[in-house]
Enzyme design. Sequence first.
Site, PDB file in Angstrom:
ATOM      1  N   MET A  41     -19.263 -57.352 -19.003  1.00  0.00           N
ATOM      2  CA  MET A  41     -20.351 -57.427 -19.978  1.00  0.00           C
ATOM      3  C   MET A  41     -19.849 -58.148 -21.231  1.00  0.00           C
ATOM      4  SD  MET A  41     -22.732 -54.132 -19.462  1.00  0.00           S
ATOM      5  CE  MET A  41     -21.756 -52.943 -20.333  1.00  0.00           C
ATOM      6  N   ALA A  43     -17.297 -59.456 -24.422  1.00  0.00           N
ATOM      7  CA  ALA A  43     -16.430 -58.865 -25.454  1.00  0.00           C
ATOM      8  C   ALA A  43     -15.082 -58.556 -24.804  1.00  0.00           C
ATOM      9  CB  ALA A  43     -17.052 -57.630 -26.087  1.00  0.00           C
ATOM     10  N   HIS A  69     -11.241 -58.281 -23.418  1.00  0.00           N
ATOM     11  CA  HIS A  69      -9.958 -57.875 -23.978  1.00  0.00           C
ATOM     12  C   HIS A  69      -8.912 -57.975 -22.871  1.00  0.00           C
ATOM     13  CE1 HIS A  69     -10.845 -54.216 -21.824  1.00  0.00           C
ATOM     14  NE2 HIS A  69     -11.960 -54.063 -22.512  1.00  0.00           N
ATOM     15  N   HIS A  89      -9.782 -56.767 -19.310  1.00  0.00           N
ATOM     16  CA  HIS A  89     -10.528 -57.708 -18.461  1.00  0.00           C
ATOM     17  C   HIS A  89      -9.596 -58.795 -17.949  1.00  0.00           C
ATOM     18  CE1 HIS A  89     -13.933 -56.330 -21.179  1.00  0.00           C
ATOM     19  NE2 HIS A  89     -14.446 -56.121 -19.990  1.00  0.00           N
ATOM     20  N   GLN A 136     -28.578 -50.788 -17.382  1.00  0.00           N
ATOM     21  CA  GLN A 136     -27.630 -49.678 -17.271  1.00  0.00           C
ATOM     22  C   GLN A 136     -27.459 -48.920 -18.585  1.00  0.00           C
ATOM     23  OE1 GLN A 136     -24.356 -52.531 -16.154  1.00  0.00           O
ATOM     24  NE2 GLN A 136     -23.081 -51.097 -17.289  1.00  0.00           N
TER      25      GLN A 136
HETATM   26  O1  PAF Z   1     -17.996 -52.183 -16.149  1.00  0.00           O
HETATM   27  C1  PAF Z   1     -18.801 -52.976 -16.677  1.00  0.00           C
HETATM   28  O2  PAF Z   1     -18.485 -53.717 -17.612  1.00  0.00           O
HETATM   29  C2  PAF Z   1     -20.232 -53.028 -16.155  1.00  0.00           C
HETATM   30  O3  PAF Z   1     -20.675 -51.765 -15.779  1.00  0.00           O
HETATM   31  C3  PAF Z   1     -20.408 -54.041 -14.998  1.00  0.00           C
HETATM   32  C4  PAF Z   1     -19.625 -53.633 -13.775  1.00  0.00           C
HETATM   33  C5  PAF Z   1     -19.983 -55.424 -15.467  1.00  0.00           C
HETATM   34  C6  PAF Z   1     -21.892 -54.101 -14.599  1.00  0.00           C
HETATM   35  O4  PAF Z   1     -22.684 -54.501 -15.666  1.00  0.00           O
END
Ligand code: PAF
Length: 287
Positions: free
Chosen positions: A30, A32, A34, A37, A61
């Site tokens: 999503m 932003a 860091h 990721h 979500q």
């Molecule tokens: O873990 C996340 O950042 C989110 O839940 C994902 C898996 C990208 C789905 O939007």
Amino acid sequence: MIIIRKVAELLDFVELQKEQGNAVGLVPTMGALHAGHLSLVERAVKENLCVIASVFVNPTQFNNPTDLATYPRKEEDDFKMLAEAGVSAVFAPSVEEMYPGGPDAQPRHEFELGTAAEVMEGRFRPGHFQGVAQVVSLLFRLCSPTRAYFGEKDFQQIAVIRNMIETEGIDVEIVACPIKRADDGLALSSRNALLSEEQRAVAPEIHKALEYSVVYSREHSVGATHDTVVERIDAVPFMRVEYFEIVDARTLLPVEEWDESPWIVGCITVYCGDVRLIDNVTYKKEI
Ligand code: PAF
């Protein structure tokens, strides 16, 4: 690295990769971004000839509109980091592109996610995992990944996604990657950017309490271990434990005794001011 905004363009890109026989690694995010990721991206780059990272703040979500509105967004920085990390393509669609009828369009497909989606995050964030399943299954359909990479900080999310691919019959290898932490132990999260200086200073107490509880658990019951974590964290300024559950790592159902399961984890969510932080710890893994 190419930047893809449109579904049609993504489908063409993926088709080309498949024609060339390239394994496709998908890192859904999503944004932003860091170092947490980036550790997923690094692993994906090692294991696949083509890596697609998605950057999409998925509205379906979020059950709290303020949480969605304040979720950090840093697209330019994200693209730079992903290009440097060796990603082949970033998919950064608009909400309209992902959900042409609108994110709340009815009827919505109800995913069968099992009891793993009903406990913990499922209890405190109603609809959250349906939204995660909706966007992740869509990304899987669009990218046809060989492997998809998720961080173990969201321990429950990985269990739910595994259930989702089974019930939806999606063929993809789910790769769970270890939690990345700051030097002081705080689990890296995009939400950390929302902490004030004072809150950031105390936030590592979550990990410290969990680590301490692993030692404590060797001589105490599950119940006492649970209580010591909650009491310790609740005593820290700004902090309030939303839930802490000691569970079987596969079913995510609570355990009462340490010998009840070969794999036991503790999953916690703590409000630090208004910022919701999650973390987990392994008490036992004998499988
Ligand atoms: O873990 C996340 O950042 C989110 O839940 C994902 C898996 C990208 C789905 O939007």
